[in-house]
Design an enzyme around this catalytic site. Sequence first.
Site, PDB file in Angstrom:
ATOM      1  N   ASP A   1       0.869  -1.166   0.000  1.00  0.00           N
ATOM      2  CA  ASP A   1       0.000   0.000   0.000  1.00  0.00           C
ATOM      3  C   ASP A   1       0.911   1.222   0.000  1.00  0.00           C
ATOM      4  OD1 ASP A   1      -1.653   2.131   0.531  1.00  0.00           O
ATOM      5  OD2 ASP A   1      -2.507   1.311   2.377  1.00  0.00           O
TER       6      ASP A   1
ATOM      7  N   LYS B   1       2.711  11.323  -3.373  1.00  0.00           N
ATOM      8  CA  LYS B   1       1.699  10.679  -4.218  1.00  0.00           C
ATOM      9  C   LYS B   1       0.800  11.689  -4.930  1.00  0.00           C
ATOM     10  CE  LYS B   1      -1.634   6.876  -3.654  1.00  0.00           C
ATOM     11  NZ  LYS B   1      -2.124   5.933  -2.621  1.00  0.00           N
TER      12      LYS B   1
ATOM     13  N   GLU C   1      -7.278   0.394  -4.465  1.00  0.00           N
ATOM     14  CA  GLU C   1      -7.275   0.301  -3.002  1.00  0.00           C
ATOM     15  C   GLU C   1      -8.610  -0.158  -2.424  1.00  0.00           C
ATOM     16  OE1 GLU C   1      -5.580   4.118  -2.008  1.00  0.00           O
ATOM     17  OE2 GLU C   1      -3.661   3.492  -2.869  1.00  0.00           O
TER      18      GLU C   1
HETATM   19  N1  LIG Z   1      -6.849   9.431  14.872  1.00  0.00           N
HETATM   20  C1  LIG Z   1      -7.027  10.086  13.713  1.00  0.00           C
HETATM   21  N2  LIG Z   1      -8.061  10.941  13.559  1.00  0.00           N
HETATM   22  C2  LIG Z   1      -8.243  11.600  12.399  1.00  0.00           C
HETATM   23  N3  LIG Z   1      -7.452  11.486  11.330  1.00  0.00           N
HETATM   24  C3  LIG Z   1      -6.415  10.630  11.425  1.00  0.00           C
HETATM   25  C4  LIG Z   1      -6.146   9.897  12.603  1.00  0.00           C
HETATM   26  N4  LIG Z   1      -5.053   9.126  12.385  1.00  0.00           N
HETATM   27  C5  LIG Z   1      -4.644   9.411  11.138  1.00  0.00           C
HETATM   28  N5  LIG Z   1      -5.463  10.309  10.551  1.00  0.00           N
HETATM   29  C6  LIG Z   1      -5.342  10.920   9.230  1.00  0.00           C
HETATM   30  O1  LIG Z   1      -5.350   9.929   8.252  1.00  0.00           O
HETATM   31  C7  LIG Z   1      -4.638  10.403   7.120  1.00  0.00           C
HETATM   32  C8  LIG Z   1      -3.706   9.340   6.661  1.00  0.00           C
HETATM   33  O2  LIG Z   1      -4.471   8.235   6.342  1.00  0.00           O
HETATM   34  P1  LIG Z   1      -3.876   7.037   5.482  1.00  0.00           P
HETATM   35  O3  LIG Z   1      -4.963   6.087   5.291  1.00  0.00           O
HETATM   36  O4  LIG Z   1      -2.627   6.578   6.129  1.00  0.00           O
HETATM   37  O5  LIG Z   1      -3.588   7.868   4.191  1.00  0.00           O
HETATM   38  P2  LIG Z   1      -2.977   7.485   2.790  1.00  0.00           P
HETATM   39  O6  LIG Z   1      -3.653   6.233   2.364  1.00  0.00           O
HETATM   40  O7  LIG Z   1      -3.350   8.641   1.931  1.00  0.00           O
HETATM   41  O8  LIG Z   1      -1.535   7.337   3.009  1.00  0.00           O
HETATM   42  C9  LIG Z   1      -3.900  11.648   7.541  1.00  0.00           C
HETATM   43  O9  LIG Z   1      -4.556  12.774   7.022  1.00  0.00           O
HETATM   44  C10 LIG Z   1      -4.001  11.593   9.052  1.00  0.00           C
HETATM   45  O10 LIG Z   1      -4.020  12.882   9.617  1.00  0.00           O
HETATM   46 MG   LIG Z   2      -4.597   4.648   1.737  1.00  0.00          MG
END
Ligand SMILES: Nc1ncnc2c1ncn2[C@@H]1O[C@H](COP(=O)(O)OP(=O)(O)O)[C@@H](O)[C@H]1O
Ligand SMILES: [Mg+2]
Lengths: 176, 622
Positions: free
Chosen positions: B25, B87, B186
């Site tokens: 991922d 990304k 995804e």
């Molecule tokens: N506890 C939380 N509450 C709200 N948002 C969160 C929390 N933990 C992570 N995030 C948010 O989730 C996002 C990252 O999500 P993720 O699924 O890892 O993203 P990506 O797939 O785009 O890499 C970020 O914007 C982060 O701030």
């Molecule tokens: Mg993701």
Amino acid sequence: MDFTSNYFEIFGLPAGYQVDLELLANRYHQMQREFHPDRYINKPSQEQRLAVQYAAVINQAYTELKSPLLRAQYLLSLSGIESSREASITRDSTFLMQQIELREALSEVREADEPFVVLDRVAEEARDQYADLQREFGQQYSQADVEDAVDTVAKMQFFSKLLNEVEQFEQELDGE
Amino acid sequence: MVLLQISEPGRSPEPHQRRRAVGIDLGTTNSLVATVRSGTPETLLDSENQHLLPSVVHYIASGETTVGRRAYAQSADDPLNTLISIKRFMGRGIEDIKTLGSQLPYDMVASDSGMPNFNTVAGEISPVAASSEILKVLIERAELALDGQLEGAVITVPAYFDEAQRQATKDAATLAGVKVLRLLNEPTAAAVAYGLDQGGEGVIAVYDLGGGTFDISILRLSHGVFEVLATGGDSALGGDDFDRALAQWLGEQAALGDDLNPSLQRQLLMAARSAKESLSSQLQVEISVAGWTGELKREQLDRLIDPLIDKTLRACKRSLRDAGLKPEDVANVVMVGGSTRTLRVREKVTEAFGRQPLVDIDPDRVVAIGAALQADVLVGNKPGDEMLLLDVIPLSLGIETMGGLMEKIIHRNTTIPVAKAQEFTTFKDGQVAMAIHVLQGERELISNSRSLARFELRGIPPMVAGAAKIRVSFQVDADGLLNVSAKELNSGVESHVEVKPSYGLNDEDVTRMLKESYTHAREDMQARALREQQVDADRMYEDLLVALNQDGHELLSDKEYHCLEAALDDLKQVRQSTNHREIARHIEMVSKTSEEFAARRMNASIQKALTGHSLNEIEKGV
Ligand SMILES: Nc1ncnc2c1ncn2[C@@H]1O[C@H](COP(=O)(O)OP(=O)(O)O)[C@@H](O)[C@H]1O
Ligand SMILES: [Mg+2]
């Protein structure tokens, strides 16, 4: 027999307008289980390339047989009639009047007090008539009444377009 | 000739024969790698026992990189050399990122190909190269854990990624030296993880809100077949946007004005993100940033992000409509992505679908797990497995016609692979060439669509306008990547492009970059080329041998059989050499020799499949 011969044969179904959609879906899955490129990752590369082509044909066949309009057009094309090409206009004047009325109703949606109500009414009316036409086509086709069948397909095209427009309106009203 | 051993069909190979495959991922914010071990999918840990690798790359002058948590820690101190949210730049043109650029504190420059690069102390770095650094770390992690070289990886992409973004992702994998088994959407990966876990049937809606992207996919699961019915989203909307909305509000509260330096911008963004995340578990939070201290209540955050959430819900509605379904038809709503931890998001999604969404599988890991399951099936570790994914293209594909309009050839939400052709004609008397401009998007005006490629069909015999018949064929493979060819039907003149998006890298770029990353170690490059050819040769040898053992005697004449056998023997011998060109040549030769065999085998499969139908019918008494 090769893959381009007949979509019905691909799914082992009798060629006709009446199609058991559930059986079609099952057969579709069965065929993709066999030929989808995911099944060919460990096969010789030549076969991988062919699998992409075959899977594409299976997808196309499924798309056309599943849709009432495309299926009708496909059946006619098997009899050598390209109904989708000709801008075949029906001469049925009652039908044309109905069409004009429905279109007018649709064009007034934006100004209507309750646009969704109007839209739903048009959509329902269109769906009913579309279903009637499908039944008609089925009869005409099974009786080899080609001339009328072509005319019915032309009418079906009207409704298919109209229903698309209804969807676009819905989208617009939803603020998309 | 030495015969390889082959296990009985349906019996799984011995553990040591299992092929090493992973799911990756590659996220905007965080990246992960997962694999299936002893039948169970698991995400792999780094040396500090962490699953998540922050998708952050820090460059120093020598060109060396740090990736992950330690890189993120540099973010505010060295913003221009610390690349985050890479990304968002993948497959994007300089025009696209002007809007992004003002929000993200980077120094972007246009490369020769019109593609934006990051200007760092290590020189210009392309988003593809930066992504490949993240992939390299994950691959290394996996090869360590699995104790050997990977057969390949399934890499996930947002369903709403367009052609250019997908191609860029594949290029990054090539650059990182891993074979892409499949680019997997995804949300589809998440559905696989849930579907297989819970064995449910029916319609699944996957709502995936990450850091930089939003996806919605509607799937139907029946007897192990995951059929995507519709997909939609926004490849530039996510938790980052929540952060930006909040950072702006913080800037206003602290009366910082508009003209912020990159370091201050980063500080505000980091404070916003951490406050936002805290509010997922508490009602208010104390914030201290840029000399300002204050309190933020959850309601205030909700007010700031509501318009963004509403945008995602509109996309949900549209996808449901595309699938021909109503919210009540959906049996399960699956939540994916870190931003679905924001309570307001859950609330609004619950409201929109009229049911509680599923959150049982860790939303951070579910995508990687689904990808690992798919990778395991693809490399053949689960013979006889019934799982199959039928995915769609997210955006329509077409070409430019007179008047700057786009004529769609393949519509969005069409199941892939797909092949479609349409005929066009000439506009002027005596016209001998035709420009083909390939586009992607939903709008009619080409100015609103993405330009993917341009090529020309030349040598059309002069005819009167409208007499030439030019068939343009589109083929989209199972990765969602496009191939276009054009042919004049009267004369047979043909032209063909593998669509390398105008903004993407062409093959030469990738080769050059590969070379550059090895300039200090020429032997390395040789060794690598050799290893690649050997892997290819082994694969081909093994796969063809299996095929030959199965059907060779039945489908080939004795002469043909021996001819192919001899070619394979040669290949096996040459494979021992250290001459990678020679190996490549033999691979090509075997490929030619086996063409007819492949066709006959496929034909036999078709016959068998078709007979299968009639047998079914007899059994059912139809
Ligand atoms: N506890 C939380 N509450 C709200 N948002 C969160 C929390 N933990 C992570 N995030 C948010 O989730 C996002 C990252 O999500 P993720 O699924 O890892 O993203 P990506 O797939 O785009 O890499 C970020 O914007 C982060 O701030
Ligand atoms: Mg993701």
